[in-house]
Scaffold this active site. Structure first.
Site, PDB file in Angstrom:
ATOM      1  N   HIS A 145       0.842  -1.205   0.000  1.00 49.83           N
ATOM      2  CA  HIS A 145       0.000   0.000   0.000  1.00 49.83           C
ATOM      3  C   HIS A 145       0.874   1.252   0.000  1.00 49.83           C
ATOM      4  CE1 HIS A 145      -3.044  -2.588   2.372  1.00 49.83           C
ATOM      5  NE2 HIS A 145      -3.550  -2.443   1.148  1.00 49.83           N
ATOM      6  N   LYS A 147     -17.775  -6.450   8.641  1.00 49.23           N
ATOM      7  CA  LYS A 147     -16.422  -6.990   8.657  1.00 49.23           C
ATOM      8  C   LYS A 147     -15.802  -6.879  10.056  1.00 49.23           C
ATOM      9  CE  LYS A 147     -12.524  -6.856   5.488  1.00 49.23           C
ATOM     10  NZ  LYS A 147     -11.863  -6.144   4.417  1.00 49.23           N
ATOM     11  N   ARG A 167      -1.572  -6.776  -7.633  1.00 54.45           N
ATOM     12  CA  ARG A 167      -0.479  -7.675  -7.289  1.00 54.45           C
ATOM     13  C   ARG A 167      -0.355  -8.836  -8.252  1.00 54.45           C
ATOM     14  NH1 ARG A 167      -2.573  -8.968  -1.421  1.00 54.45           N
ATOM     15  NH2 ARG A 167      -4.362  -9.144  -2.774  1.00 54.45           N
ATOM     16  N   SER A 193      -2.696  -7.535   3.452  1.00 55.89           N
ATOM     17  CA  SER A 193      -3.063  -7.323   4.852  1.00 55.89           C
ATOM     18  C   SER A 193      -3.423  -8.639   5.527  1.00 55.89           C
ATOM     19  CB  SER A 193      -4.236  -6.338   4.950  1.00 55.89           C
ATOM     20  OG  SER A 193      -3.845  -5.058   4.527  1.00 55.89           O
TER      21      SER A 193
END
Length: 150
Positions: free
Chosen positions: A17, A41, A90, A127
């Site tokens: 990030h 979440k 990615r 993450s």
């Protein structure tokens, strides 16, 4: 003024990030790092901690602003008068997922999505991986900016 929104949960911010934000600074007059709030979440870090980690990582960088938001990213773009959404890629799976979102956002608005490929040295970091390393007592410090310390 060219503004970009870089949305995400940033639970926590990773070196990947960080790299995308640093590179985004050279492309845009302002990069707004927007931490999305999703009541469904479960996060490892509080919203305040996630915001602080990012603010400390970019302390002294006037082109980066950190905010929180709920709802659609395109609505946030309208509110902030941002014409671009910044996203990092990615791998091919990221591309397919992000492409669908970008097409939807483009259909619903005039907001353009700008994709940056992650640097090869950070392309494996997510993450989720950082949280897994943390839960298992591993050395997470090589995966995140110095501001992420617990």
């Amino acid at each position: 003024m060219k503004k970009a929104i870089f949305p995400g949960s940033f639970d926590p911010i990773t070196n990947g990030h960080y790299d995308i934000i640093k590179r985004g600074i050279s492309l845009f007059d302002e990069v707004i790092v927007a931490i999305g709030i999703n009541a469904e979440k479960k996060y490892m870090f509080s919203l305040e901690d996630r915001k602080r980690f990012i603010e400390e990582a970019f302390k002294g960088e006037p082109k980066v602003r950190v905010i929180t938001y709920e709802g659609l990213t395109i609505d946030l773009c309208r509110k902030e008068k941002a014409e671009f959404i910044l996203r990092g890629l990615r791998n091919p799976a990221d591309f397919e997922f992000e492409k669908a979102i970008a097409h939807t956002n483009r259909r619903l608005s005039k907001i353009e999505t700008v994709f940056l490929l992650t640097a090869s040295k950070t392309s494996y970091i997510s993450s989720s991986i950082v949280r897994d390393v943390l839960r298992n007592g591993g050395d997470y410090t090589v995966l995140v900016p110095d501001s992420v310390r617990i």
